[in-house]
Design a protein around this motif. Structure first.
Motif, PDB file in Angstrom:
ATOM      1  N   THR A  96      34.914  67.554  68.113  1.00  0.00           N
ATOM      2  CA  THR A  96      35.104  68.920  67.651  1.00  0.00           C
ATOM      3  C   THR A  96      35.982  68.924  66.407  1.00  0.00           C
ATOM      4  O   THR A  96      36.903  68.102  66.274  1.00  0.00           O
ATOM      5  CB  THR A  96      35.746  69.809  68.732  1.00  0.00           C
ATOM      6  N   GLU A  97      35.708  69.857  65.527  1.00  0.00           N
ATOM      7  CA  GLU A  97      36.539  70.004  64.339  1.00  0.00           C
ATOM      8  C   GLU A  97      37.800  70.805  64.626  1.00  0.00           C
ATOM      9  O   GLU A  97      38.706  70.867  63.795  1.00  0.00           O
ATOM     10  CB  GLU A  97      35.750  70.687  63.226  1.00  0.00           C
ATOM     11  N   ARG A 145      39.766  67.645  65.652  1.00  0.00           N
ATOM     12  CA  ARG A 145      39.887  67.609  64.187  1.00  0.00           C
ATOM     13  C   ARG A 145      38.970  66.521  63.590  1.00  0.00           C
ATOM     14  O   ARG A 145      39.343  65.788  62.685  1.00  0.00           O
ATOM     15  CB  ARG A 145      41.334  67.378  63.755  1.00  0.00           C
ATOM     16  N   THR A 146      37.776  66.462  64.121  1.00  0.00           N
ATOM     17  CA  THR A 146      36.814  65.435  63.719  1.00  0.00           C
ATOM     18  C   THR A 146      35.488  66.096  63.380  1.00  0.00           C
ATOM     19  O   THR A 146      34.991  66.929  64.140  1.00  0.00           O
ATOM     20  CB  THR A 146      36.616  64.398  64.831  1.00  0.00           C
ATOM     21  N   THR A 147      34.906  65.709  62.248  1.00  0.00           N
ATOM     22  CA  THR A 147      33.676  66.318  61.754  1.00  0.00           C
ATOM     23  C   THR A 147      32.553  65.285  61.712  1.00  0.00           C
ATOM     24  O   THR A 147      32.771  64.145  61.288  1.00  0.00           O
ATOM     25  CB  THR A 147      33.888  66.881  60.336  1.00  0.00           C
ATOM     26  N   THR A 161      29.563  63.740  59.942  1.00  0.00           N
ATOM     27  CA  THR A 161      29.176  63.696  58.526  1.00  0.00           C
ATOM     28  C   THR A 161      27.764  63.184  58.310  1.00  0.00           C
ATOM     29  O   THR A 161      27.174  63.445  57.254  1.00  0.00           O
ATOM     30  CB  THR A 161      30.145  62.810  57.734  1.00  0.00           C
ATOM     31  N   HIS A 217      37.687  61.890  60.469  1.00  0.00           N
ATOM     32  CA  HIS A 217      38.853  62.512  61.076  1.00  0.00           C
ATOM     33  C   HIS A 217      39.646  63.284  60.026  1.00  0.00           C
ATOM     34  O   HIS A 217      39.463  63.078  58.816  1.00  0.00           O
ATOM     35  CB  HIS A 217      39.744  61.454  61.739  1.00  0.00           C
ATOM     36  N   ALA A 218      40.520  64.168  60.494  1.00  0.00           N
ATOM     37  CA  ALA A 218      41.282  65.019  59.573  1.00  0.00           C
ATOM     38  C   ALA A 218      42.154  64.205  58.632  1.00  0.00           C
ATOM     39  O   ALA A 218      42.441  64.641  57.510  1.00  0.00           O
ATOM     40  CB  ALA A 218      42.143  65.998  60.373  1.00  0.00           C
TER      41      ALA A 218
END
Length: 402
Positions: free
Chosen positions: A187-188, A208-210, A212, A227-228
């Motif tokens: 989850t972001e 805090r992970t997107t 890509t 990751h952020a």
């Protein structure tokens, strides 16, 4: 091909919880010709694909999604509504006239009132602009549940779930039912306080992970994430499920020229579920996407009174003042002011005991601090007693976080 033309009192498009509840309420109230059109083979909407429990009311007890769908359909039929499945509404031929097609051919149906209950869907990978190859093994929650529970198809062996909302946990449960190992959820959003996130069979949650990119051909082999702090990684898997990120199924509403709200991406509507087209109402997740089946059914039942009033008088009150929100709030529903009802709000980030301020043309209408925190991706309610103080001829009503 010959097209049949028919008249009904109320035409409901969509046989999910909102549409079925509306049909049951209107038919039970004495409306003679209540007809529901559903493009799927069976009524019930999304709950038909949800084998887990948690549906129903205190009176009915805890039900699985399919059992809940059967009950709603039975209640509508018992009240006297007609449910027609396998019927696709193709467009509008007038303000309250719809064209449809099904096994019996083409139809043109004119109603004294139309209730749109077409629901919502999750954005697929393409709509989320996730680049990479186009391998097999990519699902939304709905696609996964249909594949597992309706079609009994093999899924994969190792999965990543994108999202941390309640539907994400439902996706994890479905994977477990299919014998697929859940590797991780992504989850972001930041971590939730007090360990509020339920564990999914021991699978970690990366916050805090997107996502890509996706890799692999012809089958998915991995999900690339960032990751952020800028670190990147590839998560090895053969299945990925994109959850939440709901969008209303609003194509029919748009084709009818209904004014739309940019926040909800559904039809603009007032607390009586009236849209910008006289005689056309809208209920359920078409209005806001991602709410529970119970919320959708509650709105379906609540539209009974406004529809009956319209059938009785034929009147259609002029629209109230528009309602808008400021970031980090994402939307409010309803988004046109009027008497009664309650408001649902959604935020794009976590808010700790937020102070909500409502104003119109510089005048304070309402000020309230919530006693709890609210999370992104989940709506929260705001009392609407102050709607009676809105000037319907005035400017936009603004809701913000002070």
């Amino acid at each position: 091909m010959t097209r049949r033309e028919r008249l009904v009192d109320v035409l409901i498009v969509g046989a999910g919880p909102a549409g079925l509840a509306a049909a049951a309420g209107l038919a039970a109230a004495g409306v003679r010709r209540v007809e529901v059109l559903e493009r799927d083979r069976e009524p019930g909407g999304i709950p038909r694909h949800c084998a887990h429990g948690g549906f129903g009311t205190r009176a009915s007890g805890d039900l699985t999604g399919p059992a809940y769908a059967v009950r709603l359909a039975a209640e509508a039929r018992a009240a006297g509504a007609t449910l027609r499945t396998g019927i696709t509404v193709t467009g509008w031929a007038g303000p309250r006239t719809l064209d449809a097609t099904g096994p019996g051919g083409l139809e043109r149906i004119t109603a004294r009132a139309v209730v749109l209950a077409t629901g919502a869907r999750e954005r697929p990978r393409a709509a989320r602009l996730v680049p990479g190859t186009r391998p097999a093994g990519v699902y939304t929650t709905g696609e996964l549940q249909q594949s597992v529970h309706l079609h009994h198809q093999p899924i994969g062996t190792r999965a990543v779930v994108v999202g941390d909302e309640p539907v994400s946990l439902a996706a994890a449960d479905t994977l477990r039912t299919a014998g697929v190992r859940l590797v991780v959820r992504v989850t972001e959003h930041p971590p939730r306080p007090f360990a509020a996130v339920r564990s999914s069979g021991g699978a970690p949650l990366l916050t805090r992970t997107t996502v890509t990119a996706l890799t692999g051909r012809p089958r998915l082999t991995g999900v690339r994430v960032r990751h952020a702090d800028g670190r990147t990684a590839t998560l090895a898997c053969d299945t990925v499920v994109f959850t939440a990120d709901w969008i209303p199924d609003h194509e029919l509403a748009r084709r009818g020229g209904l004014p739309m709200d940019p926040g909800t991406r559904g039809p603009a509507h007032d607390p009586a579920y009236r849209t910008g087209q006289p005689g056309v109402f809208a209920v359920g997740n078409l209005l806001h996407g991602g709410e529970s089946a119970a919320t959708a059914a509650r709105e379906g039942r609540a539209v009974t009174g406004p529809v009956l009033a319209h059938l009785d008088t034929g009147s259609w009150p002029t629209g109230g003042a528009p309602l808008a929100v400021a970031a980090p709030l994402e939307w409010a529903a309803p988004n046109v002011t009027g008497p009664g009802g309650r408001l649902l709000l959604r935020t794009g980030r976590r808010l700790a005991a937020p102070l909500l301020v409502v104003s119109q043309d510089g005048a304070l209408l309402h000020r309230k601090r919530l006693a709890r925190s609210v999370a992104p991706g989940r709506s929260f309610s705001l009392a609407a007693h102050w709607l009676g103080r809105v000037d319907p001829q005035g400017g936009t009503v603004h809701i913000r976080i002070a």
